[in-house]
Motif scaffolding. Structure first.
Motif, PDB file in Angstrom:
ATOM      1  N   LYS A 228      17.759  12.005  12.140  1.00 39.25           N
ATOM      2  CA  LYS A 228      16.815  11.675  11.059  1.00 39.25           C
ATOM      3  C   LYS A 228      15.711  12.724  10.917  1.00 39.25           C
ATOM      4  O   LYS A 228      15.496  13.285   9.833  1.00 39.25           O
ATOM      5  N   THR A 229      15.013  12.973  12.009  1.00 42.75           N
ATOM      6  CA  THR A 229      13.899  13.923  11.965  1.00 42.75           C
ATOM      7  C   THR A 229      14.396  15.339  11.694  1.00 42.75           C
ATOM      8  O   THR A 229      13.760  16.091  10.935  1.00 42.75           O
ATOM      9  N   THR A 230      15.519  15.711  12.286  1.00 42.75           N
ATOM     10  CA  THR A 230      16.086  17.048  12.060  1.00 42.75           C
ATOM     11  C   THR A 230      16.386  17.247  10.583  1.00 42.75           C
ATOM     12  O   THR A 230      16.150  18.333  10.032  1.00 42.75           O
ATOM     13  N   LEU A 231      16.889  16.216   9.925  1.00 43.46           N
ATOM     14  CA  LEU A 231      17.153  16.303   8.487  1.00 43.46           C
ATOM     15  C   LEU A 231      15.861  16.564   7.722  1.00 43.46           C
ATOM     16  O   LEU A 231      15.821  17.431   6.832  1.00 43.46           O
ATOM     17  N   GLY A 232      14.801  15.830   8.047  1.00 45.22           N
ATOM     18  CA  GLY A 232      13.520  16.037   7.372  1.00 45.22           C
ATOM     19  C   GLY A 232      12.980  17.439   7.569  1.00 45.22           C
ATOM     20  O   GLY A 232      12.495  18.076   6.624  1.00 45.22           O
ATOM     21  N   LEU A 233      13.078  17.957   8.787  1.00 45.58           N
ATOM     22  CA  LEU A 233      12.596  19.313   9.074  1.00 45.58           C
ATOM     23  C   LEU A 233      13.433  20.365   8.341  1.00 45.58           C
ATOM     24  O   LEU A 233      12.900  21.389   7.893  1.00 45.58           O
ATOM     25  N   ALA A 234      14.722  20.108   8.205  1.00 46.62           N
ATOM     26  CA  ALA A 234      15.599  21.048   7.496  1.00 46.62           C
ATOM     27  C   ALA A 234      15.241  21.102   6.012  1.00 46.62           C
ATOM     28  O   ALA A 234      15.203  22.182   5.408  1.00 46.62           O
ATOM     29  N   ILE A 235      14.985  19.944   5.422  1.00 43.99           N
ATOM     30  CA  ILE A 235      14.625  19.891   3.995  1.00 43.99           C
ATOM     31  C   ILE A 235      13.334  20.666   3.743  1.00 43.99           C
ATOM     32  O   ILE A 235      13.205  21.372   2.735  1.00 43.99           O
ATOM     33  N   LEU A 236      12.388  20.568   4.680  1.00 42.17           N
ATOM     34  CA  LEU A 236      11.119  21.282   4.535  1.00 42.17           C
ATOM     35  C   LEU A 236      11.228  22.748   4.941  1.00 42.17           C
ATOM     36  O   LEU A 236      10.238  23.468   4.910  1.00 42.17           O
ATOM     37  N   ARG A 237      12.426  23.164   5.348  1.00 41.96           N
ATOM     38  CA  ARG A 237      12.687  24.539   5.786  1.00 41.96           C
ATOM     39  C   ARG A 237      11.834  24.907   7.003  1.00 41.96           C
ATOM     40  O   ARG A 237      11.370  26.038   7.157  1.00 41.96           O
ATOM     41  N   LEU A 238      11.670  23.930   7.891  1.00 41.76           N
ATOM     42  CA  LEU A 238      10.960  24.177   9.149  1.00 41.76           C
ATOM     43  C   LEU A 238      11.938  24.512  10.269  1.00 41.76           C
ATOM     44  O   LEU A 238      11.525  24.959  11.337  1.00 41.76           O
ATOM     45  N   ILE A 239      13.228  24.276  10.037  1.00 39.10           N
ATOM     46  CA  ILE A 239      14.288  24.741  10.929  1.00 39.10           C
ATOM     47  C   ILE A 239      15.437  25.256  10.058  1.00 39.10           C
ATOM     48  O   ILE A 239      15.555  24.894   8.892  1.00 39.10           O
ATOM     49  N   SER A 240      16.270  26.114  10.639  1.00 43.09           N
ATOM     50  CA  SER A 240      17.378  26.708   9.887  1.00 43.09           C
ATOM     51  C   SER A 240      18.474  25.675   9.649  1.00 43.09           C
ATOM     52  O   SER A 240      18.688  24.774  10.462  1.00 43.09           O
ATOM     53  N   SER A 241      19.160  25.820   8.528  1.00 46.80           N
ATOM     54  CA  SER A 241      20.239  24.894   8.193  1.00 46.80           C
ATOM     55  C   SER A 241      21.241  25.588   7.286  1.00 46.80           C
ATOM     56  O   SER A 241      20.989  26.676   6.756  1.00 46.80           O
ATOM     57  N   GLN A 242      22.371  24.930   7.104  1.00 44.90           N
ATOM     58  CA  GLN A 242      23.370  25.371   6.139  1.00 44.90           C
ATOM     59  C   GLN A 242      23.497  24.301   5.064  1.00 44.90           C
ATOM     60  O   GLN A 242      23.160  23.141   5.281  1.00 44.90           O
TER      61      GLN A 242
END
Length: 541
Positions: free
Chosen positions: A324-338
């Motif tokens: 859940k939290t990882t998804l939120g951080l990814a949306i805010l571009r605070l962690i890398s994602s694909q």
């Protein structure tokens, strides 16, 4: 005699400070507790619950004045010498606190921490201590306990850490077990497991349990008797069934009524999409060997898609570790994602630090623990105004204070206190400060990461009403991350249920709450609402 009290508090009073600076935390508290029974101390933050509990083994700071009597097994602990108290603490009287991560030593293994308790109170020999440690870990439900002995606290989940704390508390088979908000920060399924565990262990050992909480759903399930505290005094006490069926005191009635109310408006598919994500993945590599070769990946978020629209809330629910939290951080571009992430239709998944900076004022986050996310060295005006310094640099000092004052009024705080510091505020007030810090920049999208989980029920209801009002006033889009399904039901128009990084069910909140389809969703909802509604006598796994 079986009904002879194990513990009696007689007119207990606790005062911090002296003279004009004296503050009375507990005033005239009396109750008794027999072996095999559970007494719940209930009340809001600042009511004196934890101070009362800490008074029993005399764990309050030096200089605290304690009056009255604390009779344990016929001995007044308030007049006992330090040697006698040390013999009781961790042996006959044990205590588990709210946040196990701060109670466990991060530098010591689980084996060493449990072993220390055993050795201090009479278990000798490395083999005997190790065997008893494995036995305790198995007893509290830690899988493969022998393999966990070398683990450190950060390598365990929240539920596992709390089980370790319970193992430490039970190591010497205590007569009195004090639990201070032991399930507040846990997921509903883990919470149900911990409560079942405690009840089973209590039955096995016949220990008395003093359970401190603000969650009345837990009290209803666990307690034989209840004492309701307000401003340091017990305002109502009695059998749990009687208190819940016919509360006599207005404060008790208010506590029972204090629950997030109302339902979120139905989703409007015509509303403007503020944030949309498609097939978002966050995989963390697993590296092993001398050359740190990648041998696999932890799929924290694995192919999540959703849309958050203007004026609406998407609730993200699931257990710890679900992503859940990882998804939120990814949306805010605070962690890398694909995968694709768009803000107001514009793709931002490839944006770096400098490209994201202008968007930060429009995309904000409020964290779970306001005390941990607010700098203790900054005043409230500096905390809330920090974003203005970065994103509205042309504002002068007085204009910035005026903007901070407006934000404080919007969240129900008096601007006159803006020069104070975080430690001078309650938990609910600190959460309002954290919300004001996000809102002062007038964002369009806000990630709310468990913003109510550590708050009293009445404060939870206030924060939910506040968030709803701000959303209506400003047309905000919320991504609301929570394990508290009562709060989600009050705020979210749509829900996604996550497990192991994947979405197992999604749709309109009303549909999912009415008829969850996935077995995991049904299990999650059953754990949450079973805790809320079932009577104490019917407590089952």
């Amino acid at each position: 005699m079986p009904d002879t009290p194990l513990l009696e508090l007689q007119d207990l009073s606790v005062t911090f400070g002296t003279g004009d600076a004296a503050s009375v935390a507990v005033a005239g508290v009396s109750f008794s507790l027999v072996k095999g029974k559970t007494l719940a101390l209930v009340g809001e933050s600042g009511s004196g619950k934890s101070v009362t509990a800490l008074s029993i083994p005399r764990l309050l700071p030096p200089g605290t004045h304690i009056g009255g009597r604390v009779i344990f097994r016929g001995q007044d602990l308030l007049t006992a010498n330090e040697k006698s108290l040390r013999a009781l603490r961790g042996s006959a009287i044990t205590m588990v606190f709210q946040e196990p991560m701060t109670s466990l030593n991060p530098l010591h293994s689980i084996e060493r921490q449990i072993g220390e308790i055993l050795s201090i109170h009479g278990t000798h020999g490395a083999k005997a201590i190790r065997a008893r440690t494995v036995e305790l870990l198995e007893e509290v439900g830690i899988r493969d306990p022998a393999e966990r002995l070398g683990s450190y606290p950060h390598q365990l989940s929240g539920g596992q850490r709390q089980r370790v704390m319970i193992a430490m508390a039970l190591a010497n088979r205590p007569d009195l077990f004090i639990a201070d908000e032991p399930t507040t920060a846990l997921d509903v399924t883990v919470q149900a497991q911990i409560l079942t565990l405690l009840k089973g262990l209590q039955s096995r050992y016949g220990m008395a349990m003093l359970f401190i909480t603000h969650d009345l759903g837990i009290v209803r399930r666990l307690a034989d008797d209840v004492a309701v505290m307000q401003k340091g005094r017990i305002v109502e006490a009695g059998h749990a069934r009687t208190i819940f069926a016919a509360p006599a005191h207005p404060y008790t009635q208010a506590l029972l009524a204090a629950e997030p109310k109302g339902l979120a408006p139905a989703a409007d598919p015509a509303a403007t999409p503020v944030v949309s994500v498609e097939d978002v993945k966050v995989w963390f590599p697993i590296k092993k060997g001398l050359f740190r070769k990648t041998v696999g990946a932890v799929k924290a978020v694995d192919g999540v898609s959703m849309v958050v629209r203007e004026g609406q809330t998407v609730g993200v629910v699931g257990e710890s570790g679900s992503g859940k939290t990882t998804l939120g951080l990814a949306i805010l571009r605070l962690i890398s994602s694909q995968g694709r992430i768009a803000y107001l239709g514009k793709p931002i998944e490839s944006f770096g630090f400098h490209e994201m900076r202008p968007l930060r004022r429009h995309m904000q986050i409020v964290f779970q623990d306001p005390y941990g996310s607010l700098s203790p060295r900054l005043s409230i005006v500096d905390i809330i105004g920090e974003g203005l310094v970065l994103h509205k640099a042309k504002l002068g000092y007085l204009d910035r204070r005026e903007a901070v004052a407006r934000a404080m009024v919007d969240v129900g705080l008096d601007p006159a206190v803006m020069d104070r510091y975080p430690h001078e505020f309650s938990g609910g007030q600190r959460q309002r400060i954290a919300i004001a810090r996000a809102m002062v920049l007038e964002p369009k999208f806000v990630v709310l990461d468990e913003p109510t989980s550590a708050l009293d029920m009445s404060v939870q209801a206030q924060i939910v009403d506040l968030l709803r009002d701000l959303q209506i006033k400003r047309g905000l889009a919320y991504l609301f991350i929570s394990h508290d399904l009562r709060v989600v039901r009050a705020l979210a128009s749509d829900i996604i249920v996550m497990r192991y990084g994947k979405v197992v069910e999604s749709g309109a909140a009303t549909d999912i709450f009415a008829a969850p389809k996935d077995p995991y969703t049904r299990e999650l909802f059953a754990a949450a609402f079973r805790i809320d509604t079932a009577p104490a006598a019917d407590f089952t796994a």
